[in-house]
Design an enzyme around this catalytic site. Sequence first.
Site, short mmCIF file in Angstrom:
data_model
loop_
_atom_site.label_atom_id
_atom_site.label_comp_id
_atom_site.label_asym_id
_atom_site.label_seq_id
_atom_site.Cartn_x
_atom_site.Cartn_y
_atom_site.Cartn_z
N LYS A 1 0.72 -1.14 0.24
CA LYS A 1 0.11 0.22 0.14
C LYS A 1 0.75 1.40 0.14
O LYS A 1 0.62 2.00 -0.63
CB LYS A 1 -0.93 0.02 1.50
CG LYS A 1 -1.92 1.09 1.18
CD LYS A 1 -2.92 1.03 2.29
CE LYS A 1 -3.82 2.19 2.33
NZ LYS A 1 -4.58 2.36 3.49
N HIS B 1 -2.50 -33.81 18.48
CA HIS B 1 -1.28 -34.66 18.78
C HIS B 1 -0.34 -33.72 19.14
O HIS B 1 0.84 -34.40 19.36
CB HIS B 1 -0.87 -35.50 17.70
CG HIS B 1 -2.19 -36.53 17.38
ND1 HIS B 1 -2.23 -37.74 17.96
CD2 HIS B 1 -3.10 -36.54 16.24
CE1 HIS B 1 -3.32 -38.45 17.70
NE2 HIS B 1 -3.73 -37.74 16.70
N LYS C 1 10.38 -0.53 13.62
CA LYS C 1 10.66 0.16 12.33
C LYS C 1 11.75 1.23 12.47
O LYS C 1 12.66 1.45 11.56
CB LYS C 1 9.61 0.76 11.43
CG LYS C 1 8.61 -0.47 10.84
CD LYS C 1 7.59 0.25 10.09
CE LYS C 1 6.54 -0.88 9.83
NZ LYS C 1 5.24 -0.28 9.16
N GLU D 1 11.04 -4.41 3.69
CA GLU D 1 11.04 -5.80 3.40
C GLU D 1 10.68 -5.91 1.74
O GLU D 1 11.40 -6.53 1.16
CB GLU D 1 10.02 -6.86 4.31
CG GLU D 1 10.67 -6.82 5.68
CD GLU D 1 10.02 -5.69 6.74
OE1 GLU D 1 9.48 -4.67 6.16
OE2 GLU D 1 9.70 -6.15 7.90
N GLU E 1 -3.63 -7.17 15.14
CA GLU E 1 -2.98 -5.73 14.59
C GLU E 1 -4.02 -4.72 14.82
O GLU E 1 -3.77 -3.51 14.99
CB GLU E 1 -2.51 -5.76 13.27
CG GLU E 1 -1.59 -4.60 12.73
CD GLU E 1 -0.87 -4.52 11.59
OE1 GLU E 1 -1.42 -4.50 10.38
OE2 GLU E 1 0.41 -4.94 11.43
N GLY F 1 -4.47 -2.10 5.05
CA GLY F 1 -3.79 -3.39 4.45
C GLY F 1 -4.57 -4.82 4.67
O GLY F 1 -4.70 -5.71 3.84
N ARG F 2 -4.87 -5.09 6.10
CA ARG F 2 -5.41 -6.19 6.44
C ARG F 2 -6.96 -6.29 5.95
O ARG F 2 -7.24 -7.66 6.46
CB ARG F 2 -5.11 -6.30 8.23
CG ARG F 2 -5.81 -5.15 8.69
CD ARG F 2 -5.16 -5.35 10.35
NE ARG F 2 -5.89 -4.27 11.05
CZ ARG F 2 -5.12 -2.97 11.32
NH1 ARG F 2 -3.88 -2.78 10.59
NH2 ARG F 2 -5.47 -2.21 12.02
O1 F6P Z 1 4.19 -2.82 9.63
C1 F6P Z 1 2.62 -3.01 9.62
C2 F6P Z 1 2.10 -2.70 8.19
O2 F6P Z 1 1.77 -1.51 7.94
C3 F6P Z 1 0.71 -3.75 8.16
O3 F6P Z 1 -0.48 -2.81 8.63
C4 F6P Z 1 0.59 -3.71 6.65
O4 F6P Z 1 -0.47 -4.71 6.36
C5 F6P Z 1 2.08 -4.12 6.25
O5 F6P Z 1 2.55 -3.33 6.93
C6 F6P Z 1 2.59 -3.98 4.79
O6 F6P Z 1 2.35 -2.63 4.46
P1 F6P Z 1 2.15 -2.10 2.87
O7 F6P Z 1 1.13 -2.84 2.26
O8 F6P Z 1 2.19 -0.54 3.00
O9 F6P Z 1 3.60 -2.83 2.35
#
Ligand code: F6P
Length: 485
Positions: free
Chosen positions: A161, A339, A448, A167, A308, A222-223
């Site tokens: 987003k 199990h 972060k 990452e 979250e 995002g979620r």
């Molecule tokens: O760090 C948390 C977060 O902002 C989540 O809420 C989100 O889903 C994820 O990182 C990824 O964010 P983006 O879609 O901006 O890469």
Amino acid sequence: MGPLLVEFSRQGINKETLAALVELAQESELPDAVEAQFRGDRINTTEDRAVLHTALRTPAHERPASDADAIEREQRRMLDFAEALRLGERVGHTGRLIRTLVHIGIGGSYLGPRLVCEALASPPGRRPPDIRFLANVDGHAIARSLAGLDPETTFFAVVSKSFGTEETLANAAAARSWLLERTLQPAALAHHFAAITANVAAAREFGIARDACFPMWDWVGGRFSVWSAVGLPLAVRIGRQGFADFLGGAHRMDRHFRSAPVERNAPMLLALAGLLNANFRGASSHAVLAYDMRLRRLPDYLQQLEMESNGKSVRTDGEASAVHTAPVIWGGEETNGQHAFHQLLHQGTRAVSADLVAVVNPAHRHAEQHERLLAHCLAQGEALERGDNAEDPHRRTPGNRPTTTILLDELTPHALGALLALYEHKVFCAGRLLQVNSFDQWGVELGKRLAPPVKQALATGVVQPETDPTTAALLDAIRARRSRK
Ligand code: F6P
């Protein structure tokens, strides 16, 4: 509710308790809050945003958002693109068919797509590209994701987003280098990369062609974004009609959510039961037990959705919460868990509540296996509720562990859409009852901020004097161990 049965009777909620819970929902003005969300009020107050992911699955003529036309246009564009990849009409830079789609994203830009892609099968006919997911910034992850791939037949979807997540950007950059080093043609980028983002400018700067950029909307968290272009890999996997059915299932749940009275409203009851279990019955955590291996990613997805969203200690009015907010969500794929960790569910010192999710009609012919699986699902619910007052204290199990059983008729796109919408609305209701903002996530920011100086110290070997002593000692230890090699 349509393709789902949500069975609450193992929550041990009698008539009086139900009446008290309904009253709590009314006092919290839950039904009004639901309408405020669907209307597009800016209920994400700390970010001053509306929360309208539901608009993405509302039929075009009923859409409330001012962006209704843009939603329609962009949805069609994404589905056309996915269909072209699926049917082999969109090819690589040398004209070869795309055989693998690598989805690069993390958090909400990963967990939903991965769950749904693993859960749902492609329709019969042409085999779509294989789908791989790359989320973690771990060199082993990218090495595995790229292993055996041919750059001429590989396509990357970069999903972020913000287009600012460390990452995702690091993995996307590594994928770009991998492609360019092997093709030696910068023009190849346009044939092998797409972006799904609210930050198109950053995606363009990265080198992604304009017609391969698809929007994520400001008003979709995002979620909650699997219904948007973030669902591209699902559309590639199950096709245009399958994706429409997925949205349709979620919309069906939306209608139930908006119209059913509290005492028969599945998301509201799930949220009310959760509040009761965490705050009055000592449930230390909540387990999601998926009695269908196709749903094995459900616990991971729900971890982000609930923890979250509602893992907060401060209410919307700025005061400290006086009650327990989101529980720890965890779980597993059953009967494997029986199990492994069910021992603690049955006899541990602290209660754990659970959802048991199963599918009535499987997509295979191993009827014997399926009947055994279903029998275990029902029996576990029974055992957790009933307990066993055995004479031998080692064999005694207390029972009264609250569970909800959720049955899907079949694991279709429609049913899965309804299931995910059920949980989204549960989380919204829980947030409202707890008076927290379910739509921000400020708690993730500190980590972060702290990582870049540590990365710098790793690279330069210079530890700044203000560095936390344990971090400094660990940096020293890493350096010492590296120099020994
Ligand atoms: O760090 C948390 C977060 O902002 C989540 O809420 C989100 O889903 C994820 O990182 C990824 O964010 P983006 O879609 O901006 O890469």
